[in-house]
Scaffold this active site. Sequence first.
Site, short mmCIF file in Angstrom:
data_model
loop_
_atom_site.label_atom_id
_atom_site.label_comp_id
_atom_site.label_asym_id
_atom_site.label_seq_id
_atom_site.Cartn_x
_atom_site.Cartn_y
_atom_site.Cartn_z
N GLU A 37 0.84 -1.20 0.00
CA GLU A 37 0.00 0.00 0.00
C GLU A 37 0.87 1.25 0.00
O GLU A 37 0.57 2.24 -0.66
CB GLU A 37 -0.91 0.01 1.23
CG GLU A 37 -2.10 -0.91 1.09
CD GLU A 37 -2.82 -1.11 2.42
OE1 GLU A 37 -4.02 -0.86 2.46
OE2 GLU A 37 -2.16 -1.52 3.39
N ASP A 39 3.92 1.50 -1.22
CA ASP A 39 4.51 1.64 -2.56
C ASP A 39 3.51 2.24 -3.54
O ASP A 39 3.86 3.04 -4.40
CB ASP A 39 4.98 0.29 -3.07
CG ASP A 39 6.19 -0.19 -2.29
OD1 ASP A 39 6.48 -1.38 -2.31
OD2 ASP A 39 6.84 0.66 -1.65
N SER A 84 9.18 -5.79 20.27
CA SER A 84 9.66 -4.51 20.80
C SER A 84 9.82 -4.64 22.31
O SER A 84 9.63 -5.73 22.87
CB SER A 84 8.73 -3.35 20.46
OG SER A 84 7.49 -3.77 20.15
N LYS A 118 20.03 1.48 25.44
CA LYS A 118 19.13 1.19 24.33
C LYS A 118 19.61 2.06 23.16
O LYS A 118 19.42 3.28 23.16
CB LYS A 118 17.68 1.52 24.70
CG LYS A 118 16.71 1.14 23.61
CD LYS A 118 15.29 1.12 24.14
CE LYS A 118 14.31 0.57 23.12
NZ LYS A 118 14.17 1.39 21.93
N LYS A 292 17.43 -6.24 31.60
CA LYS A 292 17.07 -7.61 31.20
C LYS A 292 17.32 -8.57 32.35
O LYS A 292 18.37 -8.50 32.99
CB LYS A 292 17.93 -8.06 30.02
CG LYS A 292 17.79 -7.20 28.79
CD LYS A 292 18.78 -7.60 27.72
CE LYS A 292 18.59 -6.71 26.50
NZ LYS A 292 19.61 -6.93 25.49
S1 IVH Z 1 17.00 -6.43 23.48
C1 IVH Z 1 12.83 -6.82 22.18
N1 IVH Z 1 18.80 -4.61 23.84
O1 IVH Z 1 15.09 -1.74 20.74
C2 IVH Z 1 13.69 -7.97 22.24
N2 IVH Z 1 17.15 -4.20 22.19
O2 IVH Z 1 12.23 -1.36 21.23
C3 IVH Z 1 14.99 -7.79 22.88
N3 IVH Z 1 17.42 -2.09 21.01
O3 IVH Z 1 13.92 -4.06 18.40
C4 IVH Z 1 15.75 -6.67 22.38
N4 IVH Z 1 19.24 -1.43 22.05
O4 IVH Z 1 16.29 -3.23 18.05
C5 IVH Z 1 17.70 -4.95 23.15
N5 IVH Z 1 20.49 -3.12 24.26
C6 IVH Z 1 19.41 -3.45 23.57
C7 IVH Z 1 18.87 -2.62 22.57
C8 IVH Z 1 17.72 -3.04 21.90
C9 IVH Z 1 18.35 -1.12 21.12
C10 IVH Z 1 16.28 -2.05 20.07
C11 IVH Z 1 16.03 -3.39 19.39
C12 IVH Z 1 14.57 -3.65 19.57
C13 IVH Z 1 14.04 -2.33 20.04
C14 IVH Z 1 12.86 -2.54 20.94
#
Ligand code: IVH
Length: 677
Positions: A37, A39, A84, A118, A292
């Site tokens: 869509e 594209d 995410s 992050k 985590k």
């Molecule tokens: S762990 C979600 N660690 O954030 C599954 N993600 O909002 C575990 N990201 O798609 C991901 N830094 O691309 C993880 N230190 C980090 C991260 C990270 C950036 C990104 C990742 C994910 C997104 C989620």
Amino acid sequence: MVSKEDIQKEHIYLKETIRFHNNKYHSEDNPEISDQEFDQLFKQLKELEKKYNFLDISDSPSNFVGAIKLSELSSFEHLIPMLSLDNAFSEEDLSDFEKRNQNKIKEKVNFSYLVEPKIDGVAISLFYKKGILTKAGTRGDGVVGEEVTHNIKTISEIPKSLKNNFPDEIEIRGEIFVELNDFKKINQNFEKRGQKVFANPRNFVAGSIRQLDSKIALERPLKVFCHSVGFISKGNFFNTQKEMISKFKDWGLPVSDEIYFCENLDKVNRQILKMTAKREKLNYEIDGIVVKINDKSLQERLGNSSRSPRWAIAKKFLAEQGETEILSISFQMGRTGVLTPVANLKPVKLGGVTISNATLHNMDEVKRLDVRVGDYVKIIRAGDVIPKVTEVILKKRKPNRKKIMMPSSCPTCSNPVSFFELNTPLLDTSLLSTTNKNCFGFSQFKETLKHFVSRNAMDIDGLGQRTIDLFIEKEFIKSLPDLFKITSENILSLEGFADKSTKKLLESIKSSLKTDLYRFIYALGIKEIGLETSKNLSNFFTSLDKLSKASYDDFISVNDVGEVAASNLEKFFSNEKNLSLIQELVKLGLDLKPPVSVKTSHLTDKTIVITGRLSGYSRETLKFKLEGLGAKISNSVSKKTDFLIAGEDSGSKLQKAKEYDVKIVTDSNLEKFISNS
Ligand code: IVH
């Protein structure tokens, strides 16, 4: 004859819409429309610009190909969905996160954590087979991304082969980014050469790796930090997140140098404070800190919700605050046909970015703040979102400042502005300010209705986008129930409709009122309530009556309903307008089927994966049917998969299924398979 103004309006509409979806895709990672869509829209824009040379293309997305989805890249099906992360904004949110997990595990455990930045870059999946980098793909919608192996192979930091002892197959996930000093230099060079500069490092990275030509990526100093594992074949290589990171190092994969082990949540909080203070000194952008759970077996026991792992959370930074003066207030016509007041500010720096305007949302907000030109105001900016005015500093107000009035004509098309409220449940009431029906023709209501009638919602056959636009423009439909009051005269007055097609459309509108409860819930378009959640709500409440009388606590107990979704549901069902609208639909014949009780069948408890294009079913319908027979539908093929239903163009999942000896059901055998005949 189409007038020049109409063509200009169409052009502005296309530019706005593409920008909106482009932003959803790139900035929010949350696309609302399919790649096809998108594209299509992009093609329409280019064709229009080619045909009419009077159009203003200076700000057209067609100029910035780098930031646009290039459908020529092949798709990359993720073996395991790329999820995410849930967000936390305070220590309290983090302690709730721990409590939630503790409740789920039941027996008392001491959670220890790994805390890491992050990275604000572009997510990447790197597939290593027998230690060799064979494939790389972007996140896309989490299920299917784009294959960008050719560009990833230009990044010298990413090893083409792993060192030491590695699993047979492993999918490493990480984030591609650019260092800030490199980004600055590159942008300065672009500027010197009169080229378009990149708005932020992430756009630069996305624009580099989502190119067909790998020369571009080769010239750009891209970096990567690896942070997790997607698919992994047999072998026990690590039991904790910490061990995983040291394995990554053994294998030669780059990891962040800011990863910390914390033995409890207290230490996590202290570490977050330290890292937040350090943020400005880092040579890359981060948009939060990921926390985590360290222990892999606990991670596995906690599992994932449909959107994010339960064992990880992203602590987001608090909004940056500042103070400045309002120079003027203007009104912008948005994609949705709503005029939004915008404060033009004396430029001020917030978190390294110069801010020169902020949204005032709508006229109610202007009234609430009592904001006036010349006022000193407080503004905040959280992450990438548009800065907003939060408060007027009344002490600093000079006398004779005039109240802000809504303009009488639209700034885009100069037509008079009409004031009216759209009677639709899909609208966030904060947006219900002033809609200029003469501009883009009630765009938001059009979107509402398009969603309402769409395939996974009320599924009204033969009611296309164009017809909906005309129904609304001609004011046949002003609210959702009007759709079911449409007359054959109305339909016949539209070009392209004859007696037969009118009768057919009327019939499908009428018959759509008899539908599944979950479809209707989804059709309501409540924010955060997607198809899966709608099904869970339908299974839990079993009737519209029970659903509409439920409380926040009821909603939150439904599988996959988080705090935001629960409060959206509560808000929606406590709004009298929405309830009376539903009542009206019931009077018009809305007849909702309760969820089917799951039958015991030959497919009970079988795990099935669906891939490729199927001729007889949409994915959702098939999924629903199989679930009704007791099957569990999964997104990824594993040793536990019982069947793979493989339609046309099945990609890596078919290959994987063959490797695991999973039974394959083809399109032509599907009916037999379902009926067990
Ligand atoms: S762990 C979600 N660690 O954030 C599954 N993600 O909002 C575990 N990201 O798609 C991901 N830094 O691309 C993880 N230190 C980090 C991260 C990270 C950036 C990104 C990742 C994910 C997104 C989620």
